[in-house]
Scaffold this active site. Structure first.
Site, PDB file in Angstrom:
ATOM      1  N   GLU A 186       0.049 -20.605  98.382  1.00 22.18           N
ATOM      2  CA  GLU A 186       1.824 -20.754  98.209  1.00 22.18           C
ATOM      3  C   GLU A 186       2.256 -21.736  99.066  1.00 22.18           C
ATOM      4  O   GLU A 186       3.128 -21.530  99.678  1.00 22.18           O
ATOM      5  CB  GLU A 186       2.039 -19.240  98.555  1.00 22.18           C
ATOM      6  CG  GLU A 186       1.286 -18.022  97.905  1.00 22.18           C
ATOM      7  CD  GLU A 186       1.828 -16.805  98.429  1.00 22.18           C
ATOM      8  OE1 GLU A 186       2.417 -16.677  99.531  1.00 22.18           O
ATOM      9  OE2 GLU A 186       1.283 -15.585  97.986  1.00 22.18           O
ATOM     10  N   TYR A 207      16.236 -24.240 113.943  1.00 27.16           N
ATOM     11  CA  TYR A 207      14.846 -24.544 114.525  1.00 27.16           C
ATOM     12  C   TYR A 207      14.755 -25.680 115.390  1.00 27.16           C
ATOM     13  O   TYR A 207      13.573 -26.016 115.676  1.00 27.16           O
ATOM     14  CB  TYR A 207      13.879 -24.696 113.316  1.00 27.16           C
ATOM     15  CG  TYR A 207      13.856 -23.832 112.364  1.00 27.16           C
ATOM     16  CD1 TYR A 207      13.605 -22.341 112.207  1.00 27.16           C
ATOM     17  CD2 TYR A 207      14.269 -24.088 110.980  1.00 27.16           C
ATOM     18  CE1 TYR A 207      13.498 -21.569 111.347  1.00 27.16           C
ATOM     19  CE2 TYR A 207      14.416 -23.225 109.914  1.00 27.16           C
ATOM     20  CZ  TYR A 207      14.219 -22.137 110.106  1.00 27.16           C
ATOM     21  OH  TYR A 207      14.111 -21.099 109.129  1.00 27.16           O
ATOM     22  N   CYS A 221      33.045 -26.340 112.605  1.00 23.28           N
ATOM     23  CA  CYS A 221      33.484 -25.990 113.908  1.00 23.28           C
ATOM     24  C   CYS A 221      32.272 -24.986 114.563  1.00 23.28           C
ATOM     25  O   CYS A 221      32.515 -24.007 114.901  1.00 23.28           O
ATOM     26  CB  CYS A 221      34.857 -25.485 113.865  1.00 23.28           C
ATOM     27  SG  CYS A 221      35.849 -26.508 112.884  1.00 23.28           S
TER      28      CYS A 221
HETATM   29  N1  LLP Z   1       4.285 -17.609 101.102  1.00 26.45           N
HETATM   30  C1  LLP Z   1       5.101 -16.804 101.620  1.00 26.45           C
HETATM   31  C2  LLP Z   1       4.595 -15.349 101.644  1.00 26.45           C
HETATM   32  C3  LLP Z   1       6.124 -17.284 102.854  1.00 26.45           C
HETATM   33  O1  LLP Z   1       6.817 -16.281 103.323  1.00 26.45           O
HETATM   34  C4  LLP Z   1       6.434 -18.511 102.873  1.00 26.45           C
HETATM   35  C5  LLP Z   1       7.344 -19.107 103.520  1.00 26.45           C
HETATM   36  C6  LLP Z   1       5.558 -19.536 101.881  1.00 26.45           C
HETATM   37  C7  LLP Z   1       4.612 -18.746 101.153  1.00 26.45           C
HETATM   38  C8  LLP Z   1       5.729 -20.834 102.320  1.00 26.45           C
HETATM   39  O2  LLP Z   1       5.769 -21.415 103.354  1.00 26.45           O
HETATM   40  P1  LLP Z   1       5.817 -23.264 103.248  1.00 26.45           P
HETATM   41  O3  LLP Z   1       4.286 -23.552 102.667  1.00 26.45           O
HETATM   42  O4  LLP Z   1       6.589 -23.715 102.581  1.00 26.45           O
HETATM   43  O5  LLP Z   1       5.820 -23.470 104.646  1.00 26.45           O
HETATM   44  N2  LLP Z   1      13.093 -21.975 106.683  1.00 26.45           N
HETATM   45  C9  LLP Z   1      12.037 -22.141 107.374  1.00 26.45           C
HETATM   46  C10 LLP Z   1      10.640 -21.875 106.614  1.00 26.45           C
HETATM   47  C11 LLP Z   1      10.598 -20.374 106.338  1.00 26.45           C
HETATM   48  C12 LLP Z   1       9.312 -19.884 105.445  1.00 26.45           C
HETATM   49  C13 LLP Z   1       9.293 -18.722 105.156  1.00 26.45           C
HETATM   50  N3  LLP Z   1       8.330 -18.363 104.219  1.00 26.45           N
HETATM   51  C14 LLP Z   1      12.035 -23.713 107.673  1.00 26.45           C
HETATM   52  O6  LLP Z   1      12.920 -24.299 107.194  1.00 26.45           O
HETATM   53  O7  LLP Z   1      11.092 -24.219 108.262  1.00 26.45           O
END
Ligand code: LLP
Length: 415
Positions: free
Chosen positions: A271, A317, A343
């Site tokens: 995913e 982050y 702001c």
């Molecule tokens: N599958 C599930 C169940 C997830 O919760 C997530 C991400 C993914 C796949 C995809 O993860 P990726 O391959 O994109 O790392 N807003 C944060 C990232 C939060 C990710 C949440 N879940 C950021 O900007 O780094």
């Protein structure tokens, strides 16, 4: 895909200046070619079609991006009915969708049951109970996978670590076994797979290998009890290079982690979100004002027209995204904090960057294709930025700039 030709920065041969002139700033710009390259590289690394790549819609949910993923052969990982609607609108098939998330509502479950998704990634016993009763009520059989929390340390920012026992996601292996036994005996549930997702921006193979081993242990126990699963879903989280650190070696992941699943004759689902889109996007922004330090202890601020409401990752982050001036200029380089008009002291896109800047200069914030636009808001009454997709030497607006009218429309006449 992003590079300089004759000192002009462009994407797939389209100068970024031309895009900024056409759509204004701030604006998100994505490269179709870059997304295609990433997808094909990952597909190759995962046995050339032996794995099902379910793109995590949350990373970038623009309809044009979802349509591109569908054309490339991706399925989708969703976490809400809203994301499911987007996938369907983009021409995606419900049968290619897995549904993750700890808080699926009755309405969301019913919708997903009716359109016939591939699998529910169930996160708790209570959710399994709800899913079973809704499926029975609607005379459907719900395909299920149980999200196991493998209690591994993904070595990532605490806010984006999801596979530790203290996180809200998934269930321990013992609980999962009980849920599988229940599902196997139910006429409204069909056991399909097992899943986990240990975190985001994961650089090392070790945590994936450990999580995979744990899941395969559950698979073995279930098989011995006559409850076979078809697939193992190891989630996403593949890191891209940032802040001088390398990304995840997906070829090694293919050889050492994916292979363990294939060797059992099981289907692998992954995913990925960030891996496919992060580096395919930039945020364009223009310098409004330069505020140079005039006394000891002050900092140099470049106030730009994009803010934390447009791109939250640096504030949330402390993420470090490269920032570059799109056009060369002859200003003397200085150390700048690149900040927005919002702001909040936390409203910065970058700190401590050595840049040659002039007022009006166009800047590109790199690595903004994932968790950029999707995390944007109207804070401070700001309209969301437009999104532009570049392909085959041309570009088109795939989401227009939000107007004040768009924002006010939801509130009627007020009091
Ligand atoms: N599958 C599930 C169940 C997830 O919760 C997530 C991400 C993914 C796949 C995809 O993860 P990726 O391959 O994109 O790392 N807003 C944060 C990232 C939060 C990710 C949440 N879940 C950021 O900007 O780094």
């Amino acid at each position: 895909m992003f590079g300089r030709v004759n000192n002009v920065m462009g994407v797939e041969d389209v100068p970024l200046v031309a895009i900024a002139d056409a759509v204004g700033t701030p604006a998100y710009v994505y490269s179709q070619g870059a997304i295609e390259d990433r997808y094909r590289r990952l597909a190759r690394a995962l046995g050339g079609g032996r794995a099902r790549i379910c793109y995590a819609v949350k990373a970038n949910a623009n309809l044009a991006i979802l349509g591109l993923m569908r054309e490339l052969g991706a399925g989708f990982d969703i976490v809400s009915a809203g994301e499911l609607q987007r996938v369907l609108r983009a021409g995606g098939a419900a049968g290619d969708v897995v549904f993750s998330g700890v808080g699926k509502s009755v309405a969301e479950i019913d919708f997903a049951l009716k359109v016939g998704i591939h699998c529910f990634n169930v996160e708790s016993e209570a959710e399994l109970e709800r899913l079973e009763s809704r499926a029975r009520l609607l005379s459907r059989v719900a395909p299920v996978s149980v999200r196991v929390n493998p209690d591994v340390d993904a070595g990532t920012h605490p806010y984006i670590s999801t596979g530790r026992r203290e996180n809200k996601f998934g269930v321990p292996e013992g609980t999962a076994l009980g849920m599988y036994r229940h599902a196997a005996a139910s006429d409204a549930l069909q056991v399909r797979g097992i899943d986990c997702h240990i975190g985001s921006q994961v650089r090392e193979l070790g945590p994936y290998a450990a999580a995979c081993e744990r899941l395969l242990g559950v698979v073995d126990t279930l098989a011995a009890e006559g409850v076979p699963v078809d697939h193992v879903d190891l989630g996403g989280g593949f890191a891209v290079p940032d802040d001088g650190e390398p990304g995840l070696d997906v070829e090694a992941y293919g050889q050492e982690v994916a292979a363990a699943v294939f060797d059992r004759g099981l289907e692998l689902i992954v995913e990925p979100g960030r891996y496919l889109v992060a580096q395919a996007g930039v945020l364009l922004t223009r310098v409004e004002y330069l505020k140079r330090a005039t006394r000891e202890g002050q900092r140099n601020f470049a106030v730009v027209d994009a803010a934390m409401n447009d791109f939250l990752r640096p504030a949330l982050y402390k993420a470090r995204h490269p920032v570059k001036a799109v056009e060369a200029n002859d200003a003397a380089p200085l150390r700048w904090d690149v900040v927005g008009p919002v702001c909040e002291t936390g409203d910065f896109l970058a700190t401590d960057r050595d840049l040659a800047l002039t007022e009006g200069a166009l800047l590109a914030v790199f690595g903004a294709g994932a968790y950029g636009m999707v995390l944007s808001s109207n804070y401070n009454g700001r309209g969301r930025a437009p999104e532009v997709l570049v392909s085959d030497g041309d570009f088109r607006v795939v989401r227009r700039r939000e107007t004040v009218g768009d924002q006010l429309a939801l509130e009627g006449e007020g009091r």
